[in-house]
Design a protein around this motif. Sequence first.
Motif, PDB file in Angstrom:
ATOM      1  N   SER A  36      -2.736 -11.568  -3.662  1.00 17.87           N
ATOM      2  CA  SER A  36      -1.627 -10.876  -3.011  1.00 17.87           C
ATOM      3  C   SER A  36      -1.542  -9.481  -3.615  1.00 17.87           C
ATOM      4  O   SER A  36      -1.664  -9.310  -4.828  1.00 17.87           O
ATOM      5  N   PRO A  38       0.531  -5.543  -3.224  1.00 19.76           N
ATOM      6  CA  PRO A  38       1.607  -4.775  -2.588  1.00 19.76           C
ATOM      7  C   PRO A  38       1.035  -3.649  -1.749  1.00 19.76           C
ATOM      8  O   PRO A  38      -0.070  -3.163  -1.991  1.00 19.76           O
ATOM      9  N   TYR A  39       1.795  -3.233  -0.728  1.00 15.60           N
ATOM     10  CA  TYR A  39       1.356  -2.121   0.113  1.00 15.60           C
ATOM     11  C   TYR A  39       1.204  -0.843  -0.697  1.00 15.60           C
ATOM     12  O   TYR A  39       0.284  -0.079  -0.494  1.00 15.60           O
ATOM     13  N   SER A  41       1.805   0.782  -4.822  1.00 17.60           N
ATOM     14  CA  SER A  41       2.211   0.596  -6.211  1.00 17.60           C
ATOM     15  C   SER A  41       1.602   1.708  -7.057  1.00 17.60           C
ATOM     16  O   SER A  41       0.638   2.352  -6.672  1.00 17.60           O
ATOM     17  N   ALA A  91       3.025  -8.791  -7.041  1.00 16.76           N
ATOM     18  CA  ALA A  91       3.151  -9.206  -5.639  1.00 16.76           C
ATOM     19  C   ALA A  91       2.786 -10.683  -5.609  1.00 16.76           C
ATOM     20  O   ALA A  91       1.612 -11.038  -5.648  1.00 16.76           O
ATOM     21  N   THR A 128       7.875  -8.890  -4.413  1.00 18.32           N
ATOM     22  CA  THR A 128       7.126  -7.642  -4.518  1.00 18.32           C
ATOM     23  C   THR A 128       7.926  -6.708  -5.418  1.00 18.32           C
ATOM     24  O   THR A 128       9.005  -6.263  -5.045  1.00 18.32           O
ATOM     25  N   THR A 130       7.433  -3.208  -7.457  1.00 14.80           N
ATOM     26  CA  THR A 130       6.651  -2.010  -7.765  1.00 14.80           C
ATOM     27  C   THR A 130       7.634  -0.883  -8.073  1.00 14.80           C
ATOM     28  O   THR A 130       8.848  -1.078  -8.036  1.00 14.80           O
ATOM     29  N   GLU A 171       6.511  -6.086   2.239  1.00 15.67           N
ATOM     30  CA  GLU A 171       5.680  -4.983   1.740  1.00 15.67           C
ATOM     31  C   GLU A 171       4.468  -5.450   0.927  1.00 15.67           C
ATOM     32  O   GLU A 171       4.154  -4.884  -0.119  1.00 15.67           O
ATOM     33  N   GLN A 172       3.793  -6.501   1.400  1.00 14.83           N
ATOM     34  CA  GLN A 172       2.588  -6.969   0.725  1.00 14.83           C
ATOM     35  C   GLN A 172       1.659  -7.639   1.727  1.00 14.83           C
ATOM     36  O   GLN A 172       2.062  -7.968   2.835  1.00 14.83           O
ATOM     37  N   THR A 174      -1.340 -10.837   1.721  1.00 14.61           N
ATOM     38  CA  THR A 174      -2.036 -11.881   0.999  1.00 14.61           C
ATOM     39  C   THR A 174      -3.393 -12.035   1.656  1.00 14.61           C
ATOM     40  O   THR A 174      -3.592 -11.644   2.807  1.00 14.61           O
TER      41      THR A 174
END
Length: 189
Positions: A36, A38-39, A41, A91, A128, A130, A171-172, A174
């Motif tokens: 997983s 994050p979009y 970070s 995440a 999530t 970040t 906002e992630q 997988t």
Amino acid sequence: MNKTLILLLIVLTSNLTEAQFIKEKSINAQIGYGISVPYNSVDEIADNGFFAQGELVLKAASWVEFRPYAGFILTSSNGKDLNDNPTDEKAESKAFLLGGKIRVRAPIPLVAPYAEIGIGTSIGKFETLTAFNDIDKSGIIYHIPFSFGLELGKNNNVDLGFAYYFQPSVEQYTGAFAVGITLPLNNKK
């Protein structure tokens, strides 16, 4: 919205199982290394874990298949980024996956490349954390599955690929590097 999406998926997949244009039915089981990410970070992180999924394969033609699926992914943070530096960013996903995909494949014996896309829902717990996000959510969210890979073997019954589930509301995304095997069901000739 979530109840409508689930109801739509159930109706579509139940109608496809006995449709006249379905030539063959199979079951596909996959297992793999889950991640997983994050979009966005500051640190480069990818939390890891376990992925498993089962699919009902409904072959409409040699190059297109419909695939209702159910699976799960479990990922957790080890407190380090990809460079092995300590980080608070993470995440994590602990979710049941449910949805439907369409696979387009090149009908080539021994090695058949494919790509697939669909819509589905993730049911579970998502975190999530970040510099840009602090999301801790439980429940039902939608996801967009996207996969690509190769079907291997004489009957293309071994699947080696990458599966991703984009989850915009947390906002992630997988994903997994997975290996699968396809077992045919009793097919009408």
